[in-house]
Design a protein around this motif. Structure first.
Motif, PDB file in Angstrom:
ATOM      1  N   UNK A 153     -12.273 -14.060 -16.167  1.00 53.30           N
ATOM      2  CA  UNK A 153     -10.744 -13.770 -16.450  1.00 53.30           C
ATOM      3  C   UNK A 153     -10.215 -12.428 -15.528  1.00 53.30           C
ATOM      4  N   UNK A 154     -11.196 -11.464 -15.760  1.00 56.39           N
ATOM      5  CA  UNK A 154     -10.768 -10.255 -14.620  1.00 56.39           C
ATOM      6  C   UNK A 154     -10.702 -10.707 -13.250  1.00 56.39           C
ATOM      7  N   UNK A 155     -11.855 -11.555 -12.699  1.00 59.40           N
ATOM      8  CA  UNK A 155     -11.807 -11.971 -11.423  1.00 59.40           C
ATOM      9  C   UNK A 155     -10.653 -12.890 -11.080  1.00 59.40           C
ATOM     10  N   UNK A 156     -10.377 -13.621 -11.946  1.00 58.27           N
ATOM     11  CA  UNK A 156      -9.150 -14.511 -11.566  1.00 58.27           C
ATOM     12  C   UNK A 156      -7.880 -13.706 -11.602  1.00 58.27           C
ATOM     13  N   UNK A 157      -7.767 -12.757 -12.310  1.00 57.52           N
ATOM     14  CA  UNK A 157      -6.566 -12.085 -12.284  1.00 57.52           C
ATOM     15  C   UNK A 157      -6.347 -11.215 -11.005  1.00 57.52           C
ATOM     16  N   UNK A 158      -7.430 -10.567 -10.614  1.00 57.27           N
ATOM     17  CA  UNK A 158      -7.670  -9.943  -9.389  1.00 57.27           C
ATOM     18  C   UNK A 158      -7.277 -10.989  -8.157  1.00 57.27           C
ATOM     19  N   UNK A 159      -7.993 -12.187  -8.143  1.00 60.68           N
ATOM     20  CA  UNK A 159      -7.778 -13.202  -7.124  1.00 60.68           C
ATOM     21  C   UNK A 159      -6.175 -13.410  -7.105  1.00 60.68           C
ATOM     22  N   UNK A 160      -5.654 -13.651  -8.136  1.00 65.40           N
ATOM     23  CA  UNK A 160      -4.108 -13.934  -8.409  1.00 65.40           C
ATOM     24  C   UNK A 160      -3.110 -12.925  -7.389  1.00 65.40           C
ATOM     25  N   UNK A 161      -3.782 -11.767  -8.028  1.00 61.50           N
ATOM     26  CA  UNK A 161      -2.793 -10.534  -7.270  1.00 61.50           C
ATOM     27  C   UNK A 161      -3.047 -10.315  -5.660  1.00 61.50           C
ATOM     28  N   UNK A 162      -4.267 -10.645  -5.546  1.00 59.94           N
ATOM     29  CA  UNK A 162      -4.807 -10.737  -4.046  1.00 59.94           C
ATOM     30  C   UNK A 162      -3.792 -11.612  -3.362  1.00 59.94           C
ATOM     31  N   UNK A 163      -3.871 -13.101  -3.810  1.00 64.14           N
ATOM     32  CA  UNK A 163      -3.152 -14.127  -3.052  1.00 64.14           C
ATOM     33  C   UNK A 163      -1.640 -13.735  -2.965  1.00 64.14           C
ATOM     34  N   UNK A 164      -0.869 -13.093  -4.319  1.00 62.73           N
ATOM     35  CA  UNK A 164       0.381 -12.671  -3.865  1.00 62.73           C
ATOM     36  C   UNK A 164       0.768 -11.705  -2.871  1.00 62.73           C
ATOM     37  N   UNK A 165      -0.285 -10.646  -2.969  1.00 57.36           N
ATOM     38  CA  UNK A 165       0.068  -9.529  -1.986  1.00 57.36           C
ATOM     39  C   UNK A 165      -0.198 -10.174  -0.327  1.00 57.36           C
ATOM     40  N   UNK A 166      -1.180 -11.022  -0.410  1.00 55.77           N
ATOM     41  CA  UNK A 166      -1.231 -11.448   0.991  1.00 55.77           C
ATOM     42  C   UNK A 166       0.080 -12.415   1.531  1.00 55.77           C
ATOM     43  N   UNK A 167       0.583 -13.037   0.294  1.00 61.73           N
ATOM     44  CA  UNK A 167       1.764 -14.050   0.659  1.00 61.73           C
ATOM     45  C   UNK A 167       2.900 -13.044   1.054  1.00 61.73           C
ATOM     46  N   UNK A 168       2.842 -11.901   0.662  1.00 63.31           N
ATOM     47  CA  UNK A 168       3.904 -10.879   0.885  1.00 63.31           C
ATOM     48  C   UNK A 168       3.742 -10.318   2.396  1.00 63.31           C
ATOM     49  N   UNK A 169       2.491 -10.454   2.769  1.00 65.32           N
ATOM     50  CA  UNK A 169       2.094  -9.840   4.129  1.00 65.32           C
ATOM     51  C   UNK A 169       1.583  -8.664   4.072  1.00 65.32           C
ATOM     52  N   UNK A 170       0.922  -8.320   2.646  1.00 57.33           N
ATOM     53  CA  UNK A 170       0.276  -6.960   2.679  1.00 57.33           C
ATOM     54  C   UNK A 170      -1.195  -7.004   2.835  1.00 57.33           C
ATOM     55  N   UNK A 171      -1.551  -6.156   3.678  1.00 60.17           N
ATOM     56  CA  UNK A 171      -3.194  -6.077   4.101  1.00 60.17           C
ATOM     57  C   UNK A 171      -3.954  -5.834   3.131  1.00 60.17           C
ATOM     58  N   UNK A 172      -5.171  -6.612   2.862  1.00 61.39           N
ATOM     59  CA  UNK A 172      -6.164  -6.570   1.674  1.00 61.39           C
ATOM     60  C   UNK A 172      -7.401  -6.758   2.310  1.00 61.39           C
ATOM     61  N   UNK A 173      -8.496  -5.821   2.088  1.00 63.19           N
ATOM     62  CA  UNK A 173      -9.685  -5.846   2.756  1.00 63.19           C
ATOM     63  C   UNK A 173     -10.145  -7.154   2.177  1.00 63.19           C
ATOM     64  N   UNK A 174     -11.003  -7.698   3.199  1.00 62.15           N
ATOM     65  CA  UNK A 174     -11.711  -8.989   2.767  1.00 62.15           C
ATOM     66  C   UNK A 174     -13.144  -8.763   2.324  1.00 62.15           C
ATOM     67  N   UNK A 175     -13.441  -7.627   2.539  1.00 60.50           N
ATOM     68  CA  UNK A 175     -14.812  -7.358   2.273  1.00 60.50           C
ATOM     69  C   UNK A 175     -15.133  -6.827   0.866  1.00 60.50           C
ATOM     70  N   UNK A 176     -13.827  -6.769  -0.025  1.00 68.64           N
ATOM     71  CA  UNK A 176     -13.789  -6.233  -1.325  1.00 68.64           C
ATOM     72  C   UNK A 176     -14.692  -6.524  -2.183  1.00 68.64           C
TER      73      UNK A 176
END
Ligand code: PEP
Ligand code: MG
Length: 322
Positions: A153-176
Protein backbone atom coordinates in the motif's frame (compact mmCIF):
# COMPACT_ATOMS: atom_id res chain seq x y z
CA UNK A 1 43.91 6.72 19.04
CA UNK A 2 42.32 10.04 18.11
CA UNK A 3 45.15 10.75 15.67
CA UNK A 4 44.77 7.33 14.12
CA UNK A 5 41.04 7.91 13.64
CA UNK A 6 41.56 11.36 12.15
CA UNK A 7 43.63 9.86 9.34
CA UNK A 8 40.62 7.79 8.30
CA UNK A 9 38.26 10.71 7.65
CA UNK A 10 38.60 10.66 3.88
CA UNK A 11 39.10 6.91 3.55
CA UNK A 12 36.61 4.26 2.58
CA UNK A 13 35.86 1.51 5.05
CA UNK A 14 37.75 -1.62 4.05
CA UNK A 15 38.26 -4.76 6.12
CA UNK A 16 41.63 -6.47 6.64
CA UNK A 17 40.74 -8.90 3.84
CA UNK A 18 39.82 -6.11 1.44
CA UNK A 19 36.03 -6.08 1.64
CA UNK A 20 34.30 -2.71 1.42
CA UNK A 21 31.46 -2.09 3.85
CA UNK A 22 29.59 1.18 4.06
CA UNK A 23 29.75 3.25 7.23
CA UNK A 24 26.91 5.73 7.36
CA UNK A 25 25.51 8.11 9.95
CA UNK A 26 22.12 8.64 11.57
CA UNK A 27 20.73 12.18 11.58
CA UNK A 28 17.66 13.98 12.87
CA UNK A 29 17.97 17.36 11.15
CA UNK A 30 20.03 18.99 8.37
CA UNK A 31 22.09 20.67 11.13
CA UNK A 32 23.56 17.28 12.01
CA UNK A 33 25.36 17.21 8.66
CA UNK A 34 28.38 19.17 9.92
CA UNK A 35 29.20 16.31 12.27
CA UNK A 36 28.54 13.74 9.57
CA UNK A 37 30.93 15.37 7.12
CA UNK A 38 33.58 16.03 9.79
CA UNK A 39 33.55 12.33 10.68
CA UNK A 40 33.76 11.07 7.13
CA UNK A 41 30.56 9.04 6.96
CA UNK A 42 30.01 7.43 3.56
CA UNK A 43 26.33 8.23 3.56
CA UNK A 44 23.26 8.75 5.71
CA UNK A 45 21.76 5.43 6.75
CA UNK A 46 18.86 6.93 8.66
CA UNK A 47 17.39 10.40 8.51
CA UNK A 48 14.72 10.45 11.22
CA UNK A 49 12.18 12.91 9.82
CA UNK A 50 10.13 13.06 13.02
CA UNK A 51 12.03 16.14 14.16
CA UNK A 52 10.59 18.15 11.27
CA UNK A 53 7.14 17.46 12.70
CA UNK A 54 7.90 17.91 16.39
CA UNK A 55 7.97 20.99 18.64
CA UNK A 56 5.43 22.93 16.58
CA UNK A 57 1.68 23.41 16.34
CA UNK A 58 0.89 22.17 12.84
CA UNK A 59 2.18 19.81 10.16
CA UNK A 60 5.18 20.97 8.14
CA UNK A 61 4.24 21.88 4.57
CA UNK A 62 5.41 19.91 1.54
CA UNK A 63 7.61 22.87 0.60
CA UNK A 64 9.30 23.06 3.99
CA UNK A 65 10.01 19.34 3.89
CA UNK A 66 11.28 19.52 0.33
CA UNK A 67 13.81 22.20 1.35
CA UNK A 68 15.09 20.10 4.26
CA UNK A 69 15.42 16.88 2.22
CA UNK A 70 17.00 18.70 -0.71
CA UNK A 71 19.57 20.35 1.56
CA UNK A 72 20.60 16.98 2.97
CA UNK A 73 20.97 15.16 -0.36
CA UNK A 74 22.76 18.11 -1.93
CA UNK A 75 25.27 18.45 0.88
CA UNK A 76 25.95 14.70 0.72
CA UNK A 77 27.01 15.16 -2.93
CA UNK A 78 25.74 11.94 -4.44
CA UNK A 79 26.42 9.76 -1.43
CA UNK A 80 23.45 7.63 -0.39
CA UNK A 81 20.89 9.26 1.90
CA UNK A 82 18.20 7.00 3.37
CA UNK A 83 15.25 9.09 4.50
CA UNK A 84 12.69 7.42 6.71
CA UNK A 85 9.07 8.43 6.43
CA UNK A 86 7.38 9.68 9.57
CA UNK A 87 7.73 7.36 12.57
CA UNK A 88 5.52 9.10 15.09
CA UNK A 89 3.74 7.35 17.96
CA UNK A 90 5.39 5.12 20.53
CA UNK A 91 7.49 7.49 22.60
CA UNK A 92 7.15 10.40 20.13
CA UNK A 93 3.92 12.38 20.17
CA UNK A 94 2.47 15.08 17.93
CA UNK A 95 -0.10 16.94 20.05
CA UNK A 96 -1.67 18.63 17.00
CA UNK A 97 -2.69 15.27 15.53
CA UNK A 98 -4.96 14.84 18.53
CA UNK A 99 -4.68 11.07 18.73
CA UNK A 100 -6.43 9.15 21.50
CA UNK A 101 -4.27 7.89 24.35
CA UNK A 102 -3.29 4.23 24.12
CA UNK A 103 -2.58 1.51 26.67
CA UNK A 104 0.47 0.29 24.77
CA UNK A 105 1.78 3.05 22.52
CA UNK A 106 4.74 0.97 21.30
CA UNK A 107 2.29 -1.69 20.12
CA UNK A 108 -0.22 0.78 18.83
CA UNK A 109 -1.02 3.28 16.16
CA UNK A 110 2.43 4.48 15.10
CA UNK A 111 4.65 5.04 12.09
CA UNK A 112 3.41 3.46 8.85
CA UNK A 113 0.13 2.44 10.49
CA UNK A 114 -0.68 6.07 11.13
CA UNK A 115 0.65 7.27 7.77
CA UNK A 116 -1.48 4.82 5.80
CA UNK A 117 -4.53 6.17 7.57
CA UNK A 118 -3.61 9.87 7.51
CA UNK A 119 -2.92 9.79 3.82
CA UNK A 120 -2.93 13.52 3.12
CA UNK A 121 -0.08 13.94 5.55
CA UNK A 122 1.77 10.92 4.12
CA UNK A 123 1.32 12.08 0.53
CA UNK A 124 2.77 15.52 1.36
CA UNK A 125 5.88 13.87 2.72
CA UNK A 126 6.21 11.49 -0.22
CA UNK A 127 5.88 14.33 -2.72
CA UNK A 128 8.56 16.29 -0.90
CA UNK A 129 10.84 13.24 -0.96
CA UNK A 130 10.18 12.52 -4.63
CA UNK A 131 10.95 16.10 -5.60
CA UNK A 132 14.15 16.11 -3.53
CA UNK A 133 15.25 12.84 -5.17
CA UNK A 134 16.24 14.81 -8.27
CA UNK A 135 19.04 16.52 -6.30
CA UNK A 136 21.09 13.58 -5.09
CA UNK A 137 21.10 9.94 -4.10
CA UNK A 138 17.92 9.72 -2.06
CA UNK A 139 16.39 6.45 -0.86
CA UNK A 140 13.01 6.15 0.85
CA UNK A 141 12.48 3.88 3.85
CA UNK A 142 9.20 2.93 5.51
CA UNK A 143 9.26 2.33 9.30
CA UNK A 144 7.51 -0.37 11.35
CA UNK A 145 6.42 -2.49 8.43
CA UNK A 146 4.72 -5.63 9.78
CA UNK A 147 2.93 -7.01 6.72
CA UNK A 148 3.40 -7.23 2.98
CA UNK A 149 0.06 -5.47 2.54
CA UNK A 150 1.36 -2.39 4.36
CA UNK A 151 4.44 -2.36 2.17
CA UNK A 152 2.40 -2.73 -1.01
CA UNK A 153 0.00 0.00 0.00
CA UNK A 154 2.82 2.40 0.86
CA UNK A 155 4.52 1.65 -2.46
CA UNK A 156 1.27 2.18 -4.36
CA UNK A 157 0.76 5.58 -2.78
CA UNK A 158 4.35 6.47 -3.61
CA UNK A 159 3.91 5.36 -7.23
CA UNK A 160 0.70 7.34 -7.46
CA UNK A 161 2.37 10.55 -6.26
CA UNK A 162 5.30 9.94 -8.57
CA UNK A 163 2.98 9.67 -11.59
CA UNK A 164 1.18 12.85 -10.61
CA UNK A 165 4.43 14.77 -10.24
CA UNK A 166 5.72 13.53 -13.57
CA UNK A 167 2.45 14.44 -15.25
CA UNK A 168 3.02 17.96 -13.91
CA UNK A 169 6.49 18.01 -15.45
CA UNK A 170 8.38 17.69 -12.15
CA UNK A 171 11.71 15.83 -12.31
CA UNK A 172 11.89 12.74 -10.11
CA UNK A 173 14.84 10.37 -9.87
CA UNK A 174 14.27 7.14 -11.78
CA UNK A 175 16.84 5.33 -9.61
CA UNK A 176 15.05 5.95 -6.35
CA UNK A 177 15.37 2.89 -4.12
CA UNK A 178 12.60 1.97 -1.70
CA UNK A 179 13.30 -0.08 1.41
CA UNK A 180 11.91 -0.90 4.81
CA UNK A 181 13.02 -0.94 8.40
CA UNK A 182 13.12 -4.47 9.76
CA UNK A 183 12.25 -3.82 13.39
CA UNK A 184 9.33 -6.14 14.03
CA UNK A 185 10.04 -9.85 14.53
CA UNK A 186 7.32 -10.93 12.07
CA UNK A 187 9.08 -9.00 9.35
CA UNK A 188 12.46 -10.49 10.21
CA UNK A 189 11.00 -13.99 10.06
CA UNK A 190 9.18 -13.29 6.79
CA UNK A 191 12.22 -11.52 5.32
CA UNK A 192 12.40 -13.90 2.32
CA UNK A 193 8.96 -12.67 1.20
CA UNK A 194 9.71 -9.01 1.92
CA UNK A 195 13.07 -9.20 0.13
CA UNK A 196 11.29 -9.79 -3.17
CA UNK A 197 9.40 -6.49 -2.89
CA UNK A 198 12.01 -4.03 -1.60
CA UNK A 199 15.34 -2.64 -2.77
CA UNK A 200 16.94 -2.86 0.66
CA UNK A 201 16.43 -3.58 4.33
CA UNK A 202 17.69 -1.61 7.31
CA UNK A 203 17.54 -3.49 10.58
CA UNK A 204 16.24 -1.30 13.40
CA UNK A 205 17.62 -3.10 16.40
CA UNK A 206 16.38 -0.56 18.94
CA UNK A 207 12.85 -1.75 18.27
CA UNK A 208 13.67 -5.26 17.03
CA UNK A 209 15.28 -6.10 20.39
CA UNK A 210 12.43 -4.66 22.44
CA UNK A 211 9.80 -6.54 20.44
CA UNK A 212 11.76 -9.80 20.35
CA UNK A 213 12.42 -9.77 24.08
CA UNK A 214 9.06 -8.16 25.01
CA UNK A 215 11.00 -5.61 27.06
CA UNK A 216 10.18 -1.90 26.80
CA UNK A 217 13.30 -0.06 25.64
CA UNK A 218 12.44 2.88 27.94
CA UNK A 219 11.84 0.84 31.11
CA UNK A 220 14.87 0.67 33.42
CA UNK A 221 13.50 -2.24 35.40
CA UNK A 222 13.57 -4.56 32.41
CA UNK A 223 16.68 -3.12 30.83
CA UNK A 224 18.57 -6.33 31.67
CA UNK A 225 16.45 -7.98 28.97
CA UNK A 226 17.57 -5.52 26.36
CA UNK A 227 20.19 -7.87 24.92
CA UNK A 228 21.65 -7.15 21.49
CA UNK A 229 23.73 -10.34 21.60
CA UNK A 230 20.90 -12.61 22.65
CA UNK A 231 21.08 -15.65 20.34
CA UNK A 232 17.48 -15.05 19.24
CA UNK A 233 18.27 -11.50 18.17
CA UNK A 234 21.41 -12.61 16.35
CA UNK A 235 19.49 -15.36 14.58
CA UNK A 236 16.87 -12.89 13.39
CA UNK A 237 19.61 -10.63 12.06
CA UNK A 238 21.22 -13.61 10.32
CA UNK A 239 17.89 -14.55 8.71
CA UNK A 240 17.31 -11.03 7.45
CA UNK A 241 20.77 -10.76 5.90
CA UNK A 242 20.54 -14.16 4.23
CA UNK A 243 17.07 -13.43 2.86
CA UNK A 244 18.17 -10.11 1.40
CA UNK A 245 21.30 -11.53 -0.19
CA UNK A 246 19.32 -14.39 -1.73
CA UNK A 247 17.46 -11.68 -3.68
CA UNK A 248 20.59 -9.60 -4.34
CA UNK A 249 19.41 -6.81 -2.09
CA UNK A 250 21.59 -4.94 0.38
CA UNK A 251 21.09 -4.85 4.14
CA UNK A 252 22.00 -2.13 6.57
CA UNK A 253 21.49 -1.63 10.26
CA UNK A 254 20.53 1.70 11.79
CA UNK A 255 19.87 0.76 15.43
CA UNK A 256 22.41 1.53 18.16
CA UNK A 257 23.83 -1.96 17.77
CA UNK A 258 25.47 -1.03 14.44
CA UNK A 259 28.03 1.15 16.23
CA UNK A 260 28.70 -1.20 19.12
CA UNK A 261 32.23 -2.57 19.18
CA UNK A 262 31.18 -5.99 20.45
CA UNK A 263 28.48 -6.28 17.78
CA UNK A 264 30.59 -5.06 14.86
CA UNK A 265 32.68 -8.26 14.45
CA UNK A 266 29.49 -10.35 14.59
CA UNK A 267 27.64 -8.17 12.10
CA UNK A 268 30.55 -8.18 9.68
CA UNK A 269 30.69 -11.95 9.96
CA UNK A 270 26.96 -12.26 9.34
CA UNK A 271 27.41 -10.24 6.13
CA UNK A 272 25.91 -6.85 6.96
CA UNK A 273 26.55 -4.43 4.07
CA UNK A 274 25.95 -1.06 5.69
CA UNK A 275 26.38 0.13 9.29
CA UNK A 276 24.63 3.35 10.26
CA UNK A 277 25.43 4.98 13.59
CA UNK A 278 25.88 8.28 15.35
CA UNK A 279 28.48 10.36 13.53
CA UNK A 280 30.98 10.22 16.39
CA UNK A 281 31.13 6.42 16.16
CA UNK A 282 32.05 6.32 12.46
CA UNK A 283 35.83 6.72 12.73
CA UNK A 284 36.29 4.28 15.64
CA UNK A 285 34.20 1.75 13.72
CA UNK A 286 36.21 2.31 10.53
CA UNK A 287 39.41 1.74 12.46
CA UNK A 288 38.01 -1.41 14.07
CA UNK A 289 36.73 -2.82 10.76
CA UNK A 290 40.09 -2.28 9.07
CA UNK A 291 41.56 -4.80 11.52
CA UNK A 292 38.90 -7.47 11.04
CA UNK A 293 38.73 -10.17 8.41
CA UNK A 294 35.26 -10.79 7.06
CA UNK A 295 36.03 -14.28 5.88
CA UNK A 296 37.46 -15.35 9.22
CA UNK A 297 34.50 -13.79 11.01
CA UNK A 298 31.85 -15.54 8.96
CA UNK A 299 32.62 -18.88 10.63
CA UNK A 300 33.06 -17.17 13.97
CA UNK A 301 29.66 -15.47 13.73
CA UNK A 302 27.84 -18.65 12.73
CA UNK A 303 29.35 -20.31 15.81
CA UNK A 304 28.29 -17.40 17.99
CA UNK A 305 24.68 -18.07 16.96
CA UNK A 306 24.95 -21.44 18.68
CA UNK A 307 25.81 -19.97 22.08
CA UNK A 308 23.05 -20.14 24.69
CA UNK A 309 23.24 -16.69 26.24
CA UNK A 310 24.00 -13.11 25.44
CA UNK A 311 26.79 -13.19 28.00
CA UNK A 312 28.42 -16.21 26.37
CA UNK A 313 28.39 -14.44 23.00
CA UNK A 314 29.91 -11.33 24.52
CA UNK A 315 32.65 -13.32 26.22
CA UNK A 316 33.43 -15.10 22.97
CA UNK A 317 33.81 -11.83 21.06
CA UNK A 318 35.93 -10.24 23.77
CA UNK A 319 38.23 -13.24 23.92
CA UNK A 320 38.93 -13.22 20.19
CA UNK A 321 38.49 -9.67 19.04
CA UNK A 322 39.47 -7.18 21.71
C1 PEP B 1 15.36 1.31 15.58
O1 PEP B 1 14.25 0.96 15.99
O2 PEP B 1 16.39 0.61 15.71
C2 PEP B 1 15.53 2.62 14.92
C3 PEP B 1 16.66 2.94 14.34
O3 PEP B 1 14.47 3.47 14.95
P1 PEP B 1 14.12 4.41 16.18
O4 PEP B 1 15.25 4.30 17.17
O5 PEP B 1 13.95 5.77 15.60
O6 PEP B 1 12.85 3.79 16.65
MG1 MG C 1 12.47 2.03 15.41
Amino acid sequence: QKAEWAKLVNEQTVTKDGVHVELAANIGTPQDLDGVLANGAEGIGLYRTEFLYMGRTELPSEEEQFEAYKEVVERMEGKPVVIRTLDIGGDKELPYLDLPEEMNPFLGFRAIRLCLEKQDMFRDQLRALLRASAYGNLKIMFPMIATIEELREAKEILADEKEKLKADGVTVSEELEVGIMVEIPSTAVAAPQFAKEVDFFSIGTNDLIQYTMAADRMNERVSYLYQPYHPAVLRLIDMVIKAAHAENKWVGMCGEMAGDEIAIPLLLGLGLDEFSMSATSVLPARSQLSKLSKEELSTFAQNALLESTSEAVETLVKKHYQ
